[in-house]
Design a protein around this motif. Sequence first.
Motif, PDB file in Angstrom:
ATOM      1  N   ASP A 245      43.815  34.540  34.623  1.00 15.79           N
ATOM      2  CA  ASP A 245      43.053  35.447  33.767  1.00 15.79           C
ATOM      3  C   ASP A 245      41.966  36.226  34.498  1.00 15.79           C
ATOM      4  N   SER A 246      41.912  36.139  35.818  1.00 15.09           N
ATOM      5  CA  SER A 246      40.886  36.882  36.553  1.00 15.09           C
ATOM      6  C   SER A 246      41.332  37.076  37.999  1.00 15.09           C
ATOM      7  N   PRO A 247      40.736  38.024  38.731  1.00 18.81           N
ATOM      8  CA  PRO A 247      41.159  38.294  40.102  1.00 18.81           C
ATOM      9  C   PRO A 247      40.889  37.111  41.039  1.00 18.81           C
ATOM     10  N   GLU A 248      41.707  37.003  42.056  1.00 17.84           N
ATOM     11  CA  GLU A 248      41.520  36.009  43.114  1.00 17.84           C
ATOM     12  C   GLU A 248      40.210  36.263  43.854  1.00 17.84           C
ATOM     13  N   TRP A 249      39.525  35.189  44.248  1.00 15.79           N
ATOM     14  CA  TRP A 249      38.327  35.356  45.078  1.00 15.79           C
ATOM     15  C   TRP A 249      38.197  34.180  46.042  1.00 15.79           C
ATOM     16  N   THR A 250      37.381  34.390  47.065  1.00 16.08           N
ATOM     17  CA  THR A 250      37.204  33.371  48.095  1.00 16.08           C
ATOM     18  C   THR A 250      35.764  33.377  48.576  1.00 16.08           C
ATOM     19  N   VAL A 251      35.302  32.238  49.079  1.00 15.87           N
ATOM     20  CA  VAL A 251      33.963  32.111  49.642  1.00 15.87           C
ATOM     21  C   VAL A 251      34.077  31.232  50.883  1.00 15.87           C
ATOM     22  N   THR A 252      33.296  31.536  51.924  1.00 14.58           N
ATOM     23  CA  THR A 252      33.353  30.773  53.175  1.00 14.58           C
ATOM     24  C   THR A 252      31.962  30.334  53.592  1.00 14.58           C
ATOM     25  N   GLU A 253      31.920  29.401  54.546  1.00 12.01           N
ATOM     26  CA  GLU A 253      30.638  28.902  55.031  1.00 12.01           C
ATOM     27  C   GLU A 253      29.902  29.935  55.880  1.00 12.01           C
ATOM     28  N   ALA A 254      30.585  31.017  56.274  1.00 10.96           N
ATOM     29  CA  ALA A 254      29.926  32.047  57.072  1.00 10.96           C
ATOM     30  C   ALA A 254      28.996  32.912  56.231  1.00 10.96           C
ATOM     31  N   GLU A 255      29.052  32.799  54.918  1.00  9.55           N
ATOM     32  CA  GLU A 255      28.209  33.608  54.044  1.00  9.55           C
ATOM     33  C   GLU A 255      26.806  33.016  53.931  1.00  9.55           C
ATOM     34  N   PRO A 256      25.830  33.804  53.501  1.00 16.42           N
ATOM     35  CA  PRO A 256      24.462  33.293  53.334  1.00 16.42           C
ATOM     36  C   PRO A 256      24.429  32.116  52.367  1.00 16.42           C
ATOM     37  N   ASP A 257      23.523  31.173  52.632  1.00 17.63           N
ATOM     38  CA  ASP A 257      23.441  29.998  51.762  1.00 17.63           C
ATOM     39  C   ASP A 257      22.012  29.736  51.275  1.00 17.63           C
ATOM     40  N   GLU A 258      21.183  30.802  51.221  1.00 18.75           N
ATOM     41  CA  GLU A 258      19.831  30.634  50.704  1.00 18.75           C
ATOM     42  C   GLU A 258      19.913  30.354  49.205  1.00 18.75           C
ATOM     43  N   CYS A 259      19.478  29.175  48.814  1.00 23.25           N
ATOM     44  CA  CYS A 259      19.631  28.750  47.424  1.00 23.25           C
ATOM     45  C   CYS A 259      18.437  27.878  47.047  1.00 23.25           C
ATOM     46  N   PRO A 260      17.495  28.410  46.263  1.00 20.36           N
ATOM     47  CA  PRO A 260      16.327  27.617  45.894  1.00 20.36           C
ATOM     48  C   PRO A 260      16.677  26.505  44.906  1.00 20.36           C
ATOM     49  N   VAL A 261      15.764  25.553  44.767  1.00 22.77           N
ATOM     50  CA  VAL A 261      15.863  24.504  43.755  1.00 22.77           C
ATOM     51  C   VAL A 261      14.779  24.775  42.726  1.00 22.77           C
ATOM     52  N   ARG A 262      15.194  25.033  41.480  1.00 20.77           N
ATOM     53  CA  ARG A 262      14.232  25.395  40.434  1.00 20.77           C
ATOM     54  C   ARG A 262      14.651  24.784  39.106  1.00 20.77           C
TER      55      ARG A 262
END
Length: 386
Positions: A245-262
């Motif tokens: 029901d939606s387009p294929e997508w992918t994510v890799t470890e080479a992408e930014p990983d800045e992710c706060p905890v809130r």
Amino acid sequence: MTYQFTPADVAYLRTATEALAEVDRLPLTGASYLADVATARERLGERAGAMLETVLLRRKAVAKLDDPARWLLTGTALQQATPVPVARLRARRLAGRDVHDVTCSVGVDLAALAATAHRCVGSDLDPVRLAMARHNVPAATLVRADARHPVTRGTAVFADPGRRDAAGRRRWQASDFLPPLDELAAAYAGRDLAVKCAPGMDFGRLPPGEVELVSLDGQVREACLWTGSLATEGVRRRATVLRADSPEWTVTEAEPDECPVREVGEWLVDPDGAVVRAGLVRQYAARHGLWQLDERIAYLTGDAAPPGIRAFRVLEDGHYSEKTLRQRLRRRAVGRLEILVRGLDVDPNTLRPKLKLRGPNEATVVLTRVGRTPMAYVCEAVPSLP
């Protein structure tokens, strides 16, 4: 016990189109099965077992194959077979190459590879599966060979080693694969090699390369180890998500990983299982502007829900205890409740009757922890967004 096909069975099945169609007209339900078997034996004699098993396997194969009515299968081969959308995803990465599927079985992966490869070879040790593959994938060159002893040169190599023992139990260690992964790696040293692996195994024990976790319609279906030039430079982990029901997508470890905890936002997001299993929750969060409730818990939160994912609109939240959760649900007149748990030792089936649910409304409660604090998030479940 499933029927054990013989080469003679396969030779007969390849041309028995009318007889198979006749058997396929039988209901073969729980209520009619014994009578249907008797009918098949009366009409087909000693061929009845092979015909019945083929028809039943084709019906089961609807969830994996596009056109199961033309396939010859064994029960074990179907159990391990790759769903067609996943096989096609892999085949795209090998497009235009000379490819050798060294564990081709009945040919499910081989068929996808043959559609994209420049030239395609399949091999297997089992003469029955190999005969079925000749029927199923006439475009490929097929030979009988042991995967541990190369019979081609200069091809990219794909392998799907057996991952169940004789009793049908899953094998989780690469050394227990059939053939073992280290033997495959040694046999094809210096070659571009792709190996289908179990998604629950310890990827730290795999040879160097890129590990891709693939999910299909919300279920993690496989991991694939890509080596040599098949691996993406600078990438050790990839998650690819396929949905009808939606387009294929992918994510890799080479992408930014800045992710706060809130603290929790308007939405709670449970990332796709492939993202979680690949260890790419932070990369996924950074891509969509989400943040974590706790750095050790995979639930994400934010003010907007990403597309193509199931999300939960947070109605209220607070410290979790059975008493306070029961009070919140009673106040909201919740009679139907989905309970999701991560990071807490809570059994939903044990908890549910203790909540004494009553009322016309429904909700989802997400039980998790933030630091050492158990938390309950009462939510409205929202289907996958486009």
